[in-house]
Structure formats: C-alpha cells, structure tokens
Design a protein around this motif. Sequence first.
Motif, PDB file in Angstrom:
ATOM      1  N   ARG A  38      -4.183   8.379   0.946  1.00 51.72           N
ATOM      2  CA  ARG A  38      -3.416   8.753  -0.239  1.00 51.72           C
ATOM      3  C   ARG A  38      -2.032   9.235   0.159  1.00 51.72           C
ATOM      4  O   ARG A  38      -1.876  10.139   0.960  1.00 51.72           O
ATOM      5  N   THR A  40      -5.292   1.819  -0.896  1.00 51.13           N
ATOM      6  CA  THR A  40      -4.809   3.196  -0.829  1.00 51.13           C
ATOM      7  C   THR A  40      -4.668   3.734  -2.247  1.00 51.13           C
ATOM      8  O   THR A  40      -4.961   3.046  -3.219  1.00 51.13           O
ATOM      9  N   SER A  41      -4.204   4.969  -2.355  1.00 52.08           N
ATOM     10  CA  SER A  41      -3.896   5.562  -3.656  1.00 52.08           C
ATOM     11  C   SER A  41      -2.605   6.347  -3.514  1.00 52.08           C
ATOM     12  O   SER A  41      -2.161   6.632  -2.402  1.00 52.08           O
ATOM     13  N   SER A  42      -2.001   6.691  -4.648  1.00 54.13           N
ATOM     14  CA  SER A  42      -0.713   7.392  -4.635  1.00 54.13           C
ATOM     15  C   SER A  42      -0.719   8.539  -5.639  1.00 54.13           C
ATOM     16  O   SER A  42      -1.083   8.347  -6.808  1.00 54.13           O
ATOM     17  N   ASP A 101      -4.545   4.275  -8.411  1.00 54.05           N
ATOM     18  CA  ASP A 101      -4.709   3.135  -7.521  1.00 54.05           C
ATOM     19  C   ASP A 101      -5.079   1.924  -8.362  1.00 54.05           C
ATOM     20  O   ASP A 101      -5.165   2.019  -9.590  1.00 54.05           O
ATOM     21  N   GLU A 137       0.850  -1.198   0.000  1.00 53.99           N
ATOM     22  CA  GLU A 137       0.000   0.000   0.000  1.00 53.99           C
ATOM     23  C   GLU A 137       0.885   1.247   0.000  1.00 53.99           C
ATOM     24  O   GLU A 137       2.061   1.181   0.335  1.00 53.99           O
ATOM     25  N   SER A 138       0.318   2.369  -0.352  1.00 53.83           N
ATOM     26  CA  SER A 138       1.070   3.624  -0.358  1.00 53.83           C
ATOM     27  C   SER A 138       1.725   3.797   1.016  1.00 53.83           C
ATOM     28  O   SER A 138       1.070   3.597   2.040  1.00 53.83           O
ATOM     29  N   ASP A 178      -1.526  -0.871  -3.996  1.00 53.22           N
ATOM     30  CA  ASP A 178      -2.567   0.135  -3.731  1.00 53.22           C
ATOM     31  C   ASP A 178      -3.979  -0.420  -3.940  1.00 53.22           C
ATOM     32  O   ASP A 178      -4.812   0.185  -4.595  1.00 53.22           O
TER      33      ASP A 178
END
Length: 186
Positions: free
Chosen positions: A178, A138-140, A158, A81-82, A135
């Motif tokens: 994020r 999560t997101s980046s 993501d 995950e981020s 991800d």
Amino acid sequence: MTTHHLAPDQQTELLNTLKSRFEKNTNRRPGINWADVAASLSIKPAKLWSLNEMERTGGEPDVVGIDAKTGEYIFYDCAPESPKSRRSLCYDGKALDARKEFKPENTAMDMAAAMGIEILTEAQYRELQQLGEFDLKTSSWVLTPADIRKLGGAIFCDRRYNTVFTYHNGASSYYAARGFRGVLKV
C-alpha cells in the motif's frame, strides 16, 4: 518554505520523459497538445521539481486533463501499481505518533507535502481508473474525510475483479503493498 528547482539538464531529461509518456498515452487527455503543456511547465520550475519527485519515486506522472476553473493541467501518478518508493507508509503524522513500535519511516500525507503534491481523493482515484487498470496488485491511500480520520480511520482504494473498491483501515496501519498516488496541477 524552500522553493526547489531542477538543474537545466534535469529539466531537459524530465521534459523528455514526460513528453514520451504523453505521446504514448494519448487516450488519457483528448484535445490537449504537448506544446501547451511544455509551455506551462517552462514557467513553473517549482512544479517541475514536484513532477520530478513524482517520477523519481516511481509515480510515472502524466497529464490527465485540465482544471475547468483554473485552466491548469492536471497530472496524476499513472504507474500501473502504487509507486514502489511510496509504500509501507501509515496515513499521516498523527497516525505515526500513535504507533508504539514498528513505526514506518514516513507517512503518505507528509511525503506528499514534502514532494509538493496532494494525495488523490477517492473521486480522483475513480477518474484515474477510467483511463486504465491501476493497482491490480497494490492499493493506494486516498484523501480521507475528516469525520473518518477523527475516529482513527483512513481509506484506501484498489482495483480487483474489474471493479474499484474503497476500504478502510486504522490510519496507523501500513503494508508493503500500500502506497499513495499524487496529483499536481500546473
């Protein structure tokens, strides 16, 4: 600019961590051997410091390839995950300055610069997703094209439904889920 260095015991610990991750994830870079990577790292102490920053903040950096033009080894953050210590950040300093209240502690671009790394581009993010599934929760933030940023936006990615998505948001937004992923060439 200050050049950062790790103490010898920190270098040894980091190299052991990187070697272990390298050996556990051989699918990420066929044809590259650890001895060559270690030799390159041994002559670039400032890059070792940046890799340690990636590790310290939860990025789990790993070698993903070699730059065809420079011959440098490419490290991406490969945490599932981020990275947790790099979340709840707006995109850049301009976005942070634009916030009137509830400002986050830092920005993705400023934190990456302080670590001596760059934020993944959208293309690099998609390359990373070819190596595994990242991800999922999560997101980046990814490097945003200037024409989008000029209009106040920023992009992030993501993976959902076995597909990589690219989205947009105001650059001053920030969310607990994020963060950003980095790239370092050694």
